[in-house]
Design a protein around this motif. Structure first.
Motif, PDB file in Angstrom:
ATOM      1  N   THR A 212      16.173  12.045   2.433  1.00 31.50           N
ATOM      2  CA  THR A 212      15.448  10.838   2.031  1.00 31.50           C
ATOM      3  C   THR A 212      14.368  10.447   3.026  1.00 31.50           C
ATOM      4  O   THR A 212      13.236  10.125   2.642  1.00 31.50           O
ATOM      5  N   THR A 213      14.692  10.470   4.309  1.00 30.30           N
ATOM      6  CA  THR A 213      13.716  10.057   5.319  1.00 30.30           C
ATOM      7  C   THR A 213      12.479  10.932   5.297  1.00 30.30           C
ATOM      8  O   THR A 213      11.341  10.441   5.290  1.00 30.30           O
ATOM      9  N   ASP A 290      14.861  -0.518  -5.407  1.00 33.40           N
ATOM     10  CA  ASP A 290      14.965  -1.421  -4.269  1.00 33.40           C
ATOM     11  C   ASP A 290      13.906  -1.058  -3.229  1.00 33.40           C
ATOM     12  O   ASP A 290      14.011  -0.060  -2.516  1.00 33.40           O
ATOM     13  N   MET A 291      12.867  -1.868  -3.122  1.00 35.09           N
ATOM     14  CA  MET A 291      11.763  -1.596  -2.210  1.00 35.09           C
ATOM     15  C   MET A 291      12.186  -1.628  -0.741  1.00 35.09           C
ATOM     16  O   MET A 291      11.479  -1.123   0.123  1.00 35.09           O
ATOM     17  N   LYS A 292      13.357  -2.182  -0.450  1.00 34.38           N
ATOM     18  CA  LYS A 292      13.835  -2.200   0.934  1.00 34.38           C
ATOM     19  C   LYS A 292      14.109  -0.795   1.446  1.00 34.38           C
ATOM     20  O   LYS A 292      14.168  -0.570   2.663  1.00 34.38           O
ATOM     21  N   ALA A 293      14.289   0.143   0.536  1.00 32.33           N
ATOM     22  CA  ALA A 293      14.517   1.534   0.940  1.00 32.33           C
ATOM     23  C   ALA A 293      13.318   2.104   1.695  1.00 32.33           C
ATOM     24  O   ALA A 293      13.452   3.072   2.449  1.00 32.33           O
ATOM     25  N   PHE A 294      12.153   1.469   1.517  1.00 33.13           N
ATOM     26  CA  PHE A 294      10.934   1.927   2.185  1.00 33.13           C
ATOM     27  C   PHE A 294      10.732   1.260   3.552  1.00 33.13           C
ATOM     28  O   PHE A 294       9.774   1.609   4.260  1.00 33.13           O
ATOM     29  N   ASP A 295      11.567   0.318   3.914  1.00 31.62           N
ATOM     30  CA  ASP A 295      11.314  -0.494   5.107  1.00 31.62           C
ATOM     31  C   ASP A 295      11.071   0.348   6.356  1.00 31.62           C
ATOM     32  O   ASP A 295      10.104   0.122   7.104  1.00 31.62           O
ATOM     33  N   PHE A 347       4.190   1.330  -5.375  1.00 32.47           N
ATOM     34  CA  PHE A 347       5.307   2.208  -5.019  1.00 32.47           C
ATOM     35  C   PHE A 347       6.462   2.104  -6.014  1.00 32.47           C
ATOM     36  O   PHE A 347       7.373   2.926  -5.973  1.00 32.47           O
ATOM     37  N   GLY A 348       6.384   1.148  -6.902  1.00 28.65           N
ATOM     38  CA  GLY A 348       7.337   1.097  -7.996  1.00 28.65           C
ATOM     39  C   GLY A 348       6.818   1.807  -9.226  1.00 28.65           C
ATOM     40  O   GLY A 348       7.497   1.847 -10.255  1.00 28.65           O
ATOM     41  N   TYR A 349       5.629   2.399  -9.129  1.00 27.64           N
ATOM     42  CA  TYR A 349       4.996   3.037 -10.287  1.00 27.64           C
ATOM     43  C   TYR A 349       5.849   4.126 -10.940  1.00 27.64           C
ATOM     44  O   TYR A 349       5.874   4.222 -12.176  1.00 27.64           O
ATOM     45  N   PRO A 350       6.574   4.949 -10.168  1.00 24.76           N
ATOM     46  CA  PRO A 350       7.391   5.989 -10.821  1.00 24.76           C
ATOM     47  C   PRO A 350       8.476   5.420 -11.737  1.00 24.76           C
ATOM     48  O   PRO A 350       9.011   6.146 -12.582  1.00 24.76           O
ATOM     49  N   CYS A 351       8.814   4.150 -11.580  1.00 21.02           N
ATOM     50  CA  CYS A 351       9.822   3.517 -12.442  1.00 21.02           C
ATOM     51  C   CYS A 351       9.232   3.029 -13.765  1.00 21.02           C
ATOM     52  O   CYS A 351       9.970   2.605 -14.663  1.00 21.02           O
ATOM     53  N   ASN A 352       7.904   3.099 -13.890  1.00 21.94           N
ATOM     54  CA  ASN A 352       7.222   2.632 -15.084  1.00 21.94           C
ATOM     55  C   ASN A 352       7.312   3.707 -16.171  1.00 21.94           C
ATOM     56  O   ASN A 352       6.663   4.754 -16.089  1.00 21.94           O
TER      57      ASN A 352
END
Length: 366
Positions: A212-213, A290-295, A347-352
């Motif tokens: 993931t990282t 969850d956008m926090k995954a990008f923090d 960054f949420g675009y792939p969920c669209n």
């Protein structure tokens, strides 16, 4: 020439930072390399290598078939002590898009080294193969792409090392020299994996199956430079390395000439993405709600901000117009990642489900 002599000041900021982050025919073609660095490792110097390719250059460059053959070459360069070393190597064309004559003036090349005592004592001592990225339509875009490699070296040591070279082609049959141009020496994937105490793997995976990282670092980097020409599933401009059998594979990107930051005149987004140009960014990672995954990833890029800008502002090979362009392009990136609303949108675009974030580009499935 003045620009070349001033090159030693280019990327000094990067080099200092990188040191802290990253602990058949005997009458064949000839390469001459002048090595001015005091370091005996090819990728440990920021100096430009001056290279002359001499021989039947036309045969080498025109051999662009799917089954291109190796052309024997003698490689010569001057050591730090001004000694001339000669190595027996072989070269052939490689690649896909840039290999086609209708797309590019010069095809990318592959250099294969033969083991010898001379090789063992040369600057190429740890090289088995090297890629030579040739200019497609203007060598200024080669410099831009080289800086993209340097930029990703800042992000992670799990990346390809590169070295800028100045090339003169000397065809022995015609007796004429082509005008010198810039090109990139790029380490081959086995060498890159070995430098990272890893092995290459070639199985196709879904992006979420990789580390993931490293994936988020890579995918955000591709967004930063405006590159959509990649795919983990189809290993499109992505290599996978693995530290051990229990570890998740790490994604390593390469081939950035279609990135917006490079500004290559032939670069266009795939029509399936419904984008206007490569200057329009599109995040092509997988869906993460969850956008926090990008923090951690965003914090990493914020820490690197000064060094990332310095890659371009500190390079004397770039004109002021291009430096201003990159500064604006980078400003837009940092404005987006530090604005929660804009960040969520991009960054949420792939969920669209109505978007093109997960479309398969024509040709990749084959």
């Amino acid at each position: 020439m003045k620009q070349f002599l001033r090159f030693s000041i280019c990327l000094i900021g990067f080099f200092v930072h990188a040191l802290s982050v990253m602990n058949a025919q005997t009458t064949a073609d000839t390469i001459t390399v002048n090595q001015s660095s005091s370091n005996n490792n090819l990728f440990d110097s920021e100096d430009v290598l001056q290279i002359t390719l001499r021989g039947n250059i036309r045969a080498l460059i025109n051999d662009r078939s799917e089954n291109s053959i190796y052309h024997p070459i003698t490689l010569q360069y001057r050591t730090i002590g001004n000694q001339e070393l000669s190595l027996t190597v072989a070269m052939k064309t490689r690649g896909h898009f840039r290999k086609m004559k209708e797309n590019c003036a010069y095809p990318p090349l592959l250099i294969h080294f033969s083991k010898s005592d001379t090789l063992a004592s040369s600057v190429f001592h740890d090289c088995n193969k090297l890629k030579l990225v040739m200019p497609c339509r203007g060598d200024e875009f080669v410099i831009h792409e080289w800086l993209a490699y340097k930029l990703y070296n800042l992000v992670t040591p799990e990346s390809f090392k590169s070295r800028l070279v100045r090339v003169t082609l000397r065809d022995l049959k015609s007796g004429k020299d082509a005008a010198p141009f810039y090109a990139i020496l790029l380490e081959e994937e086995e060498q890159m994996a070995r430098q990272n105490n890893a092995i290459n793997i070639t199985r196709k995976l879904r992006p979420a199956q990789t580390d993931t990282t490293s994936f988020l670092n890579m995918a955000v980097f591709q967004y930063l430079i405006g590159n959509t020409d990649w795919s983990v599933e189809y290993l499109q401009n992505i290599k996978l390395i693995q530290h051990d059998s229990n570890a998740r594979p790490i994604t390593v990107p390469y081939d950035f000439d279609h990135a917006g930051i490079v500004k290559a005149p032939y670069a266009l987004p795939a029509e399936e993405l419904q984008m206007r140009s490569t200057l329009e960014r599109r995040y092509r990672g997988y869906c993460i709600n969850d956008m926090k995954a990008f923090d951690n990833t965003i914090a990493h890029y914020n820490r690197l901000k000064k060094d990332i800008y310095g890659i371009f502002s500190g390079c004397s090979l770039l004109d002021d117009r291009y430096i201003k362009f990159t500064e604006k392009f980078l400003d837009e990136f940092y404005s987006t990642i530090n604005n929660p609303k804009a960040f969520q949108k991009d960054f949420g675009y792939p969920c669209n489900i109505n978007g093109t974030g997960n479309v398969i580009i024509k040709g990749l499935r084959e």
